[in-house]
Design a protein around this motif. Structure first.
Motif, PDB file in Angstrom:
ATOM      1  N   ASP A 135    -101.027 -27.545 -86.275  1.00 52.47           N
ATOM      2  CA  ASP A 135    -102.217 -26.749 -86.570  1.00 52.47           C
ATOM      3  C   ASP A 135    -101.901 -25.262 -86.633  1.00 52.47           C
ATOM      4  O   ASP A 135    -102.318 -24.556 -87.552  1.00 52.47           O
ATOM      5  N   SER A 136    -101.135 -24.760 -85.663  1.00 50.58           N
ATOM      6  CA  SER A 136    -100.903 -23.309 -85.561  1.00 50.58           C
ATOM      7  C   SER A 136     -99.657 -22.827 -86.298  1.00 50.58           C
ATOM      8  O   SER A 136     -99.506 -21.637 -86.558  1.00 50.58           O
ATOM      9  N   ASN A 137     -98.721 -23.740 -86.604  1.00 52.76           N
ATOM     10  CA  ASN A 137     -97.511 -23.433 -87.372  1.00 52.76           C
ATOM     11  C   ASN A 137     -96.715 -22.260 -86.796  1.00 52.76           C
ATOM     12  O   ASN A 137     -96.450 -21.264 -87.470  1.00 52.76           O
ATOM     13  N   PRO A 138     -96.276 -22.351 -85.539  1.00 54.65           N
ATOM     14  CA  PRO A 138     -95.493 -21.257 -84.951  1.00 54.65           C
ATOM     15  C   PRO A 138     -94.094 -21.167 -85.556  1.00 54.65           C
ATOM     16  O   PRO A 138     -93.492 -22.177 -85.929  1.00 54.65           O
ATOM     17  N   LYS A 139     -93.581 -19.951 -85.604  1.00 59.38           N
ATOM     18  CA  LYS A 139     -92.225 -19.717 -86.106  1.00 59.38           C
ATOM     19  C   LYS A 139     -91.194 -19.854 -84.989  1.00 59.38           C
ATOM     20  O   LYS A 139     -90.010 -20.114 -85.246  1.00 59.38           O
ATOM     21  N   LEU A 140     -91.636 -19.684 -83.751  1.00 56.58           N
ATOM     22  CA  LEU A 140     -90.728 -19.620 -82.608  1.00 56.58           C
ATOM     23  C   LEU A 140     -91.454 -20.115 -81.367  1.00 56.58           C
ATOM     24  O   LEU A 140     -92.675 -20.018 -81.269  1.00 56.58           O
ATOM     25  N   ALA A 141     -90.678 -20.648 -80.396  1.00 59.85           N
ATOM     26  CA  ALA A 141     -91.260 -21.059 -79.119  1.00 59.85           C
ATOM     27  C   ALA A 141     -90.423 -20.523 -77.963  1.00 59.85           C
ATOM     28  O   ALA A 141     -89.191 -20.570 -78.003  1.00 59.85           O
ATOM     29  N   LEU A 213    -112.319 -32.502 -79.558  1.00 59.60           N
ATOM     30  CA  LEU A 213    -110.957 -32.023 -79.747  1.00 59.60           C
ATOM     31  C   LEU A 213    -110.889 -30.515 -79.525  1.00 59.60           C
ATOM     32  O   LEU A 213    -111.817 -29.781 -79.858  1.00 59.60           O
ATOM     33  N   SER A 214    -109.771 -30.042 -78.954  1.00 57.50           N
ATOM     34  CA  SER A 214    -109.613 -28.607 -78.747  1.00 57.50           C
ATOM     35  C   SER A 214    -109.430 -27.909 -80.084  1.00 57.50           C
ATOM     36  O   SER A 214    -108.903 -28.469 -81.038  1.00 57.50           O
ATOM     37  N   LYS A 215    -109.889 -26.657 -80.141  1.00 59.45           N
ATOM     38  CA  LYS A 215    -109.836 -25.870 -81.376  1.00 59.45           C
ATOM     39  C   LYS A 215    -109.179 -24.532 -81.081  1.00 59.45           C
ATOM     40  O   LYS A 215    -109.351 -23.957 -80.001  1.00 59.45           O
ATOM     41  N   PHE A 413    -109.832 -21.290 -85.758  1.00 58.42           N
ATOM     42  CA  PHE A 413    -108.746 -21.375 -86.728  1.00 58.42           C
ATOM     43  C   PHE A 413    -108.834 -22.686 -87.503  1.00 58.42           C
ATOM     44  O   PHE A 413    -108.906 -23.775 -86.915  1.00 58.42           O
ATOM     45  N   ARG A 414    -108.861 -22.584 -88.828  1.00 57.96           N
ATOM     46  CA  ARG A 414    -108.923 -23.765 -89.698  1.00 57.96           C
ATOM     47  C   ARG A 414    -110.056 -24.702 -89.318  1.00 57.96           C
ATOM     48  O   ARG A 414    -109.903 -25.924 -89.296  1.00 57.96           O
ATOM     49  N   ASN A 415    -111.199 -24.134 -89.012  1.00 56.56           N
ATOM     50  CA  ASN A 415    -112.338 -24.938 -88.605  1.00 56.56           C
ATOM     51  C   ASN A 415    -113.601 -24.263 -89.109  1.00 56.56           C
ATOM     52  O   ASN A 415    -113.821 -23.079 -88.864  1.00 56.56           O
TER      53      ASN A 415
END
Length: 550
Positions: A135-141, A213-215, A413-415
């Motif tokens: 959902d969030s598409n992170p570049k790094l963790a 569901l969490s958003k 986000f996206r909702n």
């Protein structure tokens, strides 16, 4: 000109209500916000002056970090993220970690670049984390070696906490940095960074999902600056005191309080990697902590173990417990203060979507208003709205609480679900009323009301009564489907180990105290009530379990 100034002569000074626009205005000090639009929250926090010396202490190792070392580390990590990892404005960075004194460094570094912080619960399964990543598409963790395997299938680049752990990273993970090395690395001479504005997104935190569901909730730098500015306008009674952090830092409650507010005021925060009641009380004694910030289940645990706690630990330095994350009943508050008569309980109320804005108890005098979550936050406005008709309500009238102010998030986000009206009002989904003196009282969650033969029953009311029973440790009330009534109240009970409490006695106990339509008609006993890390009851899980047994 704001409405509060325009209608100032029409606002009731006792409760803040204005008949002209059916709005409650905050009775607290005015909120002063910076005029500079090109400002990120990290810079705003670091620019505040205070007399604090030690910022954070790791309770498990006694390792501490001063304010000066903290800001030096933030600058170095930000520099390394930009030049070595290639993080840019708008990139999403995931933080997956247990509580640690490195979390503030990571979050502040990321936001200083205009990148976006998102967090995940370390207890989540790999599948749950994968859905959030999708959902969030992170570049790094940022993560730890123990949690890194949960990211193995994501293909995401990671930064690990310590150098000796990098060799243990599981297959499929690409380690692009070691946090401890980044903290030690001198920044480059050239420091050209993208301009960050107050409207740019700073955080993408996921709501707890107690009713679905969490958003992802989108919060801007301006939203977070407004949150921090509240503590500048209305600081703690003793700013340079010692706090003990037991709440999870991945949650908005912990993140906004301990990564932002305490840093602004110069307070010292002792961080527990994970909650365990004995370890928490040992830390209270060792560090002479004066303030605990807790979620309700921990406060209930302190009540149940009060005699053992006071026999084993010196808690004489403890003066204040601030409680949030979920409603705290009047009955539980009173019992706690009987067990710990020298400790004041300050309750608060906010949502992930409001970034700390809502209500709070901020003084001993205010704490005497049992059952209230406090006065409206400074800079905030509120309305009480009839859910069915949209009619605005007045003092001592119950309806859905709407909030407005500079801290209110930008949206989901996206909702497409409506979070904020066209006029900027956040629909909280909480049934509330505001009394003659401006104190806010939470009645229940709008979506959690039980519909019994056309009557509405608030689970929180029944739960508060159940918690008064000496044999009941915890309780949750849910709607149980019924062909004739539609729904009726069912109680899940966690009873004391030595108790022989039965369903009939529970039903009789409640029947004597409520109207016939509010009676509990079914009881099940359970070892513990499932809850989110912030202490909210997971009613949807209990409902699903109850229905599956039909």
């Amino acid at each position: 000109m704001t409405n509060s100034k325009r209608f100032s002569s029409l606002i009731d000074p006792r409760n803040g209500f204005c008949n002209a626009d059916s709005t409650f205005y905050s009775k607290r000090k005015p909120l002063a916000l910076p005029s500079n639009d090109s400002l990120n929250v990290t810079t705003f926090i670091s620019s505040q002056t205070h007399h604090g010396t030690t910022a954070f202490i790791d309770a498990s190792t006694d390792h501490c970090i001063s304010f000066s070392d903290l800001w030096r580390a933030v600058d170095r990590v930000a520099d390394s993220l930009q030049h070595d990892v290639g993080i840019r404005k708008g990139d999403v960075v995931l933080v997956l970690s247990p509580n640690s004194i490195t979390i503030p460094i990571v979050c502040l570094s990321v936001m200083s670049l205009g990148a976006v912080v998102t967090t995940a619960n370390p207890l989540n399964t790999s599948g749950e984390i994968s859905r959030q990543i999708a959902d969030s598409n992170p570049k790094l963790a940022f993560t730890t070696p123990e949690l890194a395997p949960k990211l193995a299938s994501s293909g995401i680049s990671i930064i690990l906490e310590c150098v000796e752990y990098s060799l243990r990273a599981p297959g499929g993970l690409r380690v692009v940095g070691i946090l401890n090395e980044m903290i030690k690395k001198e920044p480059r001479g050239q420091r050209v960074r993208n301009q960050v504005n107050k409207d740019d997104t700073a955080m993408l935190l996921y709501s707890s999902g107690t009713t679905g569901l969490s958003k992802g909730v989108i919060s801007s730098h301006g939203n977070l600056i407004a949150h921090v500015a509240r503590y500048i306008a209305e600081p703690f009674e003793q700013p340079q005191q010692t706090f003990l952090c037991t709440v999870p830092l991945f949650h908005t409650f912990g993140l906004l309080n301990f990564v932002m507010a305490t840093l602004t005021l110069g307070t010292t925060v002792i961080i527990l990697p994970r909650f365990e009641l004995g370890q928490m009380m040992a830390a209270v004694e060792k560090y002479r902590a004066k303030t605990l910030i807790l979620v309700p289940p921990v406060l209930v645990a302190m009540i149940n173990k009060a005699d053992q706690i006071k026999a084993k630990y010196d808690v004489s330095f403890l003066r204040t417990v601030r409680c949030g994350g979920a409603p705290l009943s009047k009955e539980v508050t009173k019992v706690f203060m009987e067990k710990y008569p020298t400790v004041d309980v300050y309750q608060g109320y906010a949502l992930t979507e409001s970034n700390g804005v809502g209500a709070s108890i901020d003084s001993v005098e205010e704490s005497k208003r049992y059952g209230a979550v406090g006065l409206l936050s400074c800079g905030a406005e509120a309305r009480i709205v009839e859910p069915k008709t949209g009619q605005f309500k007045g003092v001592n009238q119950t309806g859905e609480l709407w909030l407005k102010g500079p801290s209110i998030a930008k949206g989901y986000f996206r909702n497409e679900e409506e979070l904020i009206t066209s006029e900027g009002w956040l629909k909280t989904g909480d049934l509330c009323y505001i009394d003659d003196d401006g104190y806010i009282f939470i009645v229940d969650r709008l979506k959690e009301l039980i519909k019994y033969k056309g009557y509405q029953v608030a689970p929180a009311e029944l739960e508060a009564l159940l918690l008064n029973h000496p044999d009941i440790l915890d309780a949750a009330v849910i709607p149980f489907p019924d062909k004739e009534a539609g729904q009726y109240p069912m109680a899940y009970i966690a009873r004391r180990p030595e108790s022989n409490l039965c369903e009939r006695r529970v039903i009789e106990y409640i029947s004597k105290q409520v109207a016939p339509y509010k009676k509990i008609r079914k009881v099940a006993f359970i070892n513990s009530i499932p809850k989110t890390p912030s202490g909210k009851t997971l009613r949807k899980d209990l409902i699903k379990y109850a229905v599956s047994r039909l």
